[in-house]
Design an enzyme around this catalytic site. Sequence first.
Site, PDB file in Angstrom:
ATOM      1  N   LYS A   1       0.861  -1.183   0.000  1.00 29.78           N
ATOM      2  CA  LYS A   1       0.000   0.000   0.000  1.00 29.78           C
ATOM      3  C   LYS A   1       0.896   1.232   0.000  1.00 29.78           C
ATOM      4  O   LYS A   1       1.718   1.415   0.891  1.00 29.78           O
ATOM      5  CB  LYS A   1      -0.919  -0.001   1.215  1.00 29.78           C
ATOM      6  CG  LYS A   1      -1.775   1.260   1.286  1.00 29.78           C
ATOM      7  CD  LYS A   1      -2.812   1.185   2.365  1.00 29.78           C
ATOM      8  CE  LYS A   1      -3.576   2.497   2.449  1.00 29.78           C
ATOM      9  NZ  LYS A   1      -4.583   2.490   3.506  1.00 29.78           N
TER      10      LYS A   1
ATOM     11  N   ARG B   1     -10.370  10.895   1.520  1.00 26.96           N
ATOM     12  CA  ARG B   1     -10.236  11.676   2.759  1.00 26.96           C
ATOM     13  C   ARG B   1     -11.505  12.497   2.992  1.00 26.96           C
ATOM     14  O   ARG B   1     -11.906  12.713   4.131  1.00 26.96           O
ATOM     15  CB  ARG B   1      -8.994  12.566   2.679  1.00 26.96           C
ATOM     16  CG  ARG B   1      -7.695  11.783   2.371  1.00 26.96           C
ATOM     17  CD  ARG B   1      -6.917  11.389   3.600  1.00 26.96           C
ATOM     18  NE  ARG B   1      -5.967  10.313   3.332  1.00 26.96           N
ATOM     19  CZ  ARG B   1      -4.676  10.459   3.010  1.00 26.96           C
ATOM     20  NH1 ARG B   1      -4.142  11.670   2.934  1.00 26.96           N
ATOM     21  NH2 ARG B   1      -3.915   9.419   2.785  1.00 26.96           N
TER      22      ARG B   1
ATOM     23  N   ARG C   1       1.376  10.214   5.284  1.00 28.73           N
ATOM     24  CA  ARG C   1       1.517   8.869   5.863  1.00 28.73           C
ATOM     25  C   ARG C   1       2.820   8.212   5.411  1.00 28.73           C
ATOM     26  O   ARG C   1       2.919   6.985   5.365  1.00 28.73           O
ATOM     27  CB  ARG C   1       0.349   7.993   5.418  1.00 28.73           C
ATOM     28  CG  ARG C   1      -1.038   8.552   5.703  1.00 28.73           C
ATOM     29  CD  ARG C   1      -2.067   7.436   5.655  1.00 28.73           C
ATOM     30  NE  ARG C   1      -3.437   7.890   5.556  1.00 28.73           N
ATOM     31  CZ  ARG C   1      -4.126   8.448   6.542  1.00 28.73           C
ATOM     32  NH1 ARG C   1      -3.545   8.695   7.699  1.00 28.73           N
ATOM     33  NH2 ARG C   1      -5.390   8.788   6.378  1.00 28.73           N
TER      34      ARG C   1
ATOM     35  N   GLU D   1       6.955  -6.749   1.291  1.00 34.17           N
ATOM     36  CA  GLU D   1       5.781  -6.567   2.161  1.00 34.17           C
ATOM     37  C   GLU D   1       4.775  -7.708   1.967  1.00 34.17           C
ATOM     38  O   GLU D   1       4.209  -8.221   2.937  1.00 34.17           O
ATOM     39  CB  GLU D   1       5.104  -5.228   1.858  1.00 34.17           C
ATOM     40  CG  GLU D   1       5.847  -4.006   2.403  1.00 34.17           C
ATOM     41  CD  GLU D   1       5.572  -3.784   3.892  1.00 34.17           C
ATOM     42  OE1 GLU D   1       4.899  -4.618   4.525  1.00 34.17           O
ATOM     43  OE2 GLU D   1       6.039  -2.753   4.435  1.00 34.17           O
TER      44      GLU D   1
ATOM     45  N   LYS E   1      -2.285  -1.633  -3.724  1.00 32.96           N
ATOM     46  CA  LYS E   1      -3.143  -0.446  -3.680  1.00 32.96           C
ATOM     47  C   LYS E   1      -2.299   0.813  -3.722  1.00 32.96           C
ATOM     48  O   LYS E   1      -1.316   0.893  -2.978  1.00 32.96           O
ATOM     49  CB  LYS E   1      -3.945  -0.493  -2.382  1.00 32.96           C
ATOM     50  CG  LYS E   1      -4.805   0.723  -2.138  1.00 32.96           C
ATOM     51  CD  LYS E   1      -5.391   0.659  -0.768  1.00 32.96           C
ATOM     52  CE  LYS E   1      -6.163   1.945  -0.548  1.00 32.96           C
ATOM     53  NZ  LYS E   1      -6.533   2.124   0.826  1.00 32.96           N
TER      54      LYS E   1
ATOM     55  N   SER F   1     -10.094   5.859  -4.738  1.00 37.02           N
ATOM     56  CA  SER F   1     -10.985   6.999  -4.946  1.00 37.02           C
ATOM     57  C   SER F   1     -10.494   7.952  -6.034  1.00 37.02           C
ATOM     58  O   SER F   1     -11.286   8.443  -6.845  1.00 37.02           O
ATOM     59  CB  SER F   1     -11.156   7.746  -3.630  1.00 37.02           C
ATOM     60  OG  SER F   1      -9.906   8.154  -3.096  1.00 37.02           O
TER      61      SER F   1
ATOM     62  N   TYR G   1     -15.271   1.269  -6.916  1.00 39.45           N
ATOM     63  CA  TYR G   1     -16.510   1.981  -6.629  1.00 39.45           C
ATOM     64  C   TYR G   1     -17.536   1.800  -7.748  1.00 39.45           C
ATOM     65  O   TYR G   1     -18.691   2.150  -7.585  1.00 39.45           O
ATOM     66  CB  TYR G   1     -16.212   3.467  -6.375  1.00 39.45           C
ATOM     67  CG  TYR G   1     -15.307   3.649  -5.164  1.00 39.45           C
ATOM     68  CD1 TYR G   1     -15.830   3.594  -3.878  1.00 39.45           C
ATOM     69  CD2 TYR G   1     -13.929   3.817  -5.312  1.00 39.45           C
ATOM     70  CE1 TYR G   1     -15.013   3.718  -2.769  1.00 39.45           C
ATOM     71  CE2 TYR G   1     -13.097   3.954  -4.208  1.00 39.45           C
ATOM     72  CZ  TYR G   1     -13.641   3.900  -2.932  1.00 39.45           C
ATOM     73  OH  TYR G   1     -12.831   4.015  -1.836  1.00 39.45           O
TER      74      TYR G   1
HETATM   75  C1  PBG Z   1      -7.073   3.532   5.363  1.00 40.93           C
HETATM   76  C2  PBG Z   1      -7.564   3.491   3.970  1.00 40.93           C
HETATM   77  C3  PBG Z   1      -7.443   4.493   3.006  1.00 40.93           C
HETATM   78  C4  PBG Z   1      -8.066   4.005   1.854  1.00 40.93           C
HETATM   79  C5  PBG Z   1      -8.564   2.738   2.148  1.00 40.93           C
HETATM   80  N1  PBG Z   1      -8.222   2.427   3.460  1.00 40.93           N
HETATM   81  C6  PBG Z   1      -6.887   5.865   3.107  1.00 40.93           C
HETATM   82  C7  PBG Z   1      -5.457   6.066   3.333  1.00 40.93           C
HETATM   83  O1  PBG Z   1      -4.677   5.117   3.465  1.00 40.93           O
HETATM   84  O2  PBG Z   1      -5.052   7.223   3.396  1.00 40.93           O
HETATM   85  C8  PBG Z   1      -8.175   4.736   0.563  1.00 40.93           C
HETATM   86  C9  PBG Z   1      -9.178   4.199  -0.392  1.00 40.93           C
HETATM   87  C10 PBG Z   1      -9.467   5.081  -1.546  1.00 40.93           C
HETATM   88  O3  PBG Z   1      -8.788   6.112  -1.770  1.00 40.93           O
HETATM   89  O4  PBG Z   1     -10.402   4.772  -2.280  1.00 40.93           O
HETATM   90  N2  PBG Z   1      -8.118   3.259   6.278  1.00 40.93           N
END
Ligand code: PBG
Length: 333
Positions: free
Chosen positions: A206, A216, A227, A243, A258, A284, A323
């Site tokens: 990730k 967000r 992060r 990982e 991801k 997203s 989505y």
């Molecule tokens: C963390 C999480 C995130 C997403 C899924 N799980 C946000 C992040 O890591 O900042 C993002 C999913 C998306 O952007 O569609 N709980």
Amino acid sequence: MSTSGIVYRPRRLRATPGMRRLVAETRLHPADLVLPLFVKEGLTEPVPLASMPGQVQHTEESLVDAVRAARDAGLGGVMLFGIPAVKDGSGSQADAPDGILQRALRASRAALDEGLAPGEATPVLMADTCLDEFTDHGHCGVLTSTGAVDNDATLIRYASMAVAQAKAGADVVSPSGMMDGQVAMIRDALDDAGFADTSILAYSAKYASAFYGPFREAVDSELTGDRKTYQMDPANGREGLREADLDLAEGADMVMVKPAGTYLDVLRAVADRSDVPVVAYQVSGEYAMIEAAGANGWIDRDRAVLESVTGIKRAGADVVLTYWALEIAGWVR
Ligand code: PBG
């Protein structure tokens, strides 16, 4: 060689819709798709998300309607994200038995199982196992006194959260916080609590991605900063494999890459060495970009949607979180 000098004519297999369908190497099927859903505590009406046209923050009632729609569409699963009315430093609502995510899981469990015939499949119920939706600072873990994300203290919170989700009916818990050791810690906790059959979908590779921007908004994130001390550097592919290997060694039942579209090389490499199912999350920002370009008439939205998800499957994903899951299921049925 023919008189024309052409050795072979690949166009023969592209000549008709039937021929193209016959020889297609990649197919989208509703059962391969998982729909992410957001539920927010205290809402009386669903709230549309400006940066994710067509997606909403659900009320508890509208969430259940969406879960029923996923079941009717034959989707492989749903992934629930909860947004509490009150956030705090430790994300205390994340594992509260009556926290929004646990309530939503219980209601979804009931909707997914209602009137199920013996042997009939229903979508797999998945929960995001992470603190960022629940903390007032927006980080995926708890903080030390100096404001750093405390890996090992966070693991204790994740373990408790996973058990709360399993108790509430989740089939799959999905640690997405990129803390070291999170899969092993959660596996132990689930087993100790009597949930040996609850699966772990590990967000393994990730990345610290700009493409989470619209998410967000979706979870009312309070994050300032980034992060980058826990999510991966987009520059690193090999590290993504490491990982994934660690998560497999810790007992992950499925591994995830991801975002999807900008990490297809990592996805392919993970798929080539994984002997568990490989999942990709079309996030997203990937959704928002195609929606925005489509709304402007700059691209053919529907074709771009199908092409983007087909590309993710072709690169090696067995399962895709998107989505557009419901919409695609309607098209490919
Ligand atoms: C963390 C999480 C995130 C997403 C899924 N799980 C946000 C992040 O890591 O900042 C993002 C999913 C998306 O952007 O569609 N709980």
